[in-house]
Design a protein around this motif. Structure first.
Motif, PDB file in Angstrom:
ATOM      1  N   LYS A  42      50.882  39.299  70.577  1.00 25.20           N
ATOM      2  CA  LYS A  42      49.747  40.226  70.451  1.00 25.20           C
ATOM      3  C   LYS A  42      49.892  41.106  69.208  1.00 25.20           C
ATOM      4  CE  LYS A  42      47.770  41.775  74.264  1.00 25.20           C
ATOM      5  NZ  LYS A  42      47.545  42.365  75.582  1.00 25.20           N
ATOM      6  N   LYS A  43      51.134  41.457  68.843  1.00 29.11           N
ATOM      7  CA  LYS A  43      51.366  42.219  67.611  1.00 29.11           C
ATOM      8  C   LYS A  43      50.862  41.445  66.394  1.00 29.11           C
ATOM      9  CE  LYS A  43      55.714  44.508  68.880  1.00 29.11           C
ATOM     10  NZ  LYS A  43      57.148  44.554  68.500  1.00 29.11           N
ATOM     11  N   MET A  44      50.863  40.114  66.502  1.00 26.45           N
ATOM     12  CA  MET A  44      50.448  39.254  65.395  1.00 26.45           C
ATOM     13  C   MET A  44      48.951  38.955  65.428  1.00 26.45           C
ATOM     14  SD  MET A  44      53.628  36.605  65.419  1.00 26.45           S
ATOM     15  CE  MET A  44      53.410  36.053  63.734  1.00 26.45           C
ATOM     16  N   GLY A  45      48.247  39.547  66.392  1.00 23.96           N
ATOM     17  CA  GLY A  45      46.812  39.360  66.477  1.00 23.96           C
ATOM     18  C   GLY A  45      46.356  38.374  67.539  1.00 23.96           C
ATOM     19  N   ALA A  46      47.272  37.806  68.308  1.00 20.80           N
ATOM     20  CA  ALA A  46      46.891  36.851  69.355  1.00 20.80           C
ATOM     21  C   ALA A  46      46.021  37.535  70.400  1.00 20.80           C
ATOM     22  CB  ALA A  46      48.137  36.270  70.017  1.00 20.80           C
ATOM     23  N   LYS A  47      45.015  36.817  70.858  1.00 22.62           N
ATOM     24  CA  LYS A  47      44.114  37.321  71.906  1.00 22.62           C
ATOM     25  C   LYS A  47      44.601  36.771  73.244  1.00 22.62           C
ATOM     26  CE  LYS A  47      40.380  37.430  68.594  1.00 22.62           C
ATOM     27  NZ  LYS A  47      39.491  36.507  67.933  1.00 22.62           N
ATOM     28  N   ILE A  48      45.471  37.541  73.878  1.00 21.07           N
ATOM     29  CA  ILE A  48      46.094  37.129  75.140  1.00 21.07           C
ATOM     30  C   ILE A  48      45.923  38.245  76.155  1.00 21.07           C
ATOM     31  CG2 ILE A  48      48.218  36.408  76.293  1.00 21.07           C
ATOM     32  CD1 ILE A  48      49.266  35.470  73.588  1.00 21.07           C
ATOM     33  N   SER A  49      45.531  37.878  77.370  1.00 21.99           N
ATOM     34  CA  SER A  49      45.425  38.858  78.453  1.00 21.99           C
ATOM     35  C   SER A  49      46.062  38.275  79.715  1.00 21.99           C
ATOM     36  CB  SER A  49      43.964  39.229  78.710  1.00 21.99           C
ATOM     37  OG  SER A  49      43.209  38.083  79.032  1.00 21.99           O
TER      38      SER A  49
END
Length: 145
Positions: A42-49
């Motif tokens: 997520k720090k790298m911009g991944a869209k994860i929930s």
């Protein structure tokens, strides 16, 4: 209940799914804390929930106590995502290798702390990546940009 996909491959699969078109889901049933890499992606911009999947028989589905507080059982990944550089920390061996792969797919220079964990399972990891054309440098046993 093992559907045939090794849990050790989960972090690598998640990185791949950040680059796939559409929504993907990973439901962990073997280990209770296998999603340590999610925060870093997520720090790298991944869209994860995170989400809790509907499970009809938790006692026979999970190999851990699924009622454990703060236990995460599934993630949803939306892709493709243009990943970017970040400063990351490795939580375990397989997640570490996957974060290196994510850094290679990302733009910019990424710093990864804790690469000594990768050494436990991957011999000459940096050298092999460089031989494939990766722009990777290891400094002072703790740095892979």
């Amino acid at each position: 209940h093992y559907p045939g996909f090794m849990t050790d491959w989960q972090a690598s699969w998640a990185v791949l799914m950040t680059q796939a078109q559409g929504a993907s889901a990973i439901h962990e049933t073997v280990f209770s804390n296998r999603f340590g890499y999610v925060k870093e992606l997520k720090k790298m911009g991944a869209k994860i929930s995170y989400f809790e999947p509907e499970v009809k028989d938790p006692e026979n589905t999970y190999n851990f106590d699924a009622t454990e507080k703060n236990s995460k059982h599934a993630i949803k990944i939306i892709g493709p995502t243009m990943m970017h550089n970040a400063i990351l920390s490795i939580s375990d061996l397989r997640a570490g290798a996957s974060l290196v792969v994510a850094a290679l797919a990302a733009s910019g220079e990424t710093t990864i702390h804790g690469v000594h964990l990768i050494d436990r399972g991957y011999e000459k990891f940096v050298e092999k990546l460089v031989s494939l054309g990766a722009d990777v440098v290891r400094e002072k046993d703790s740095y892979i940009p």
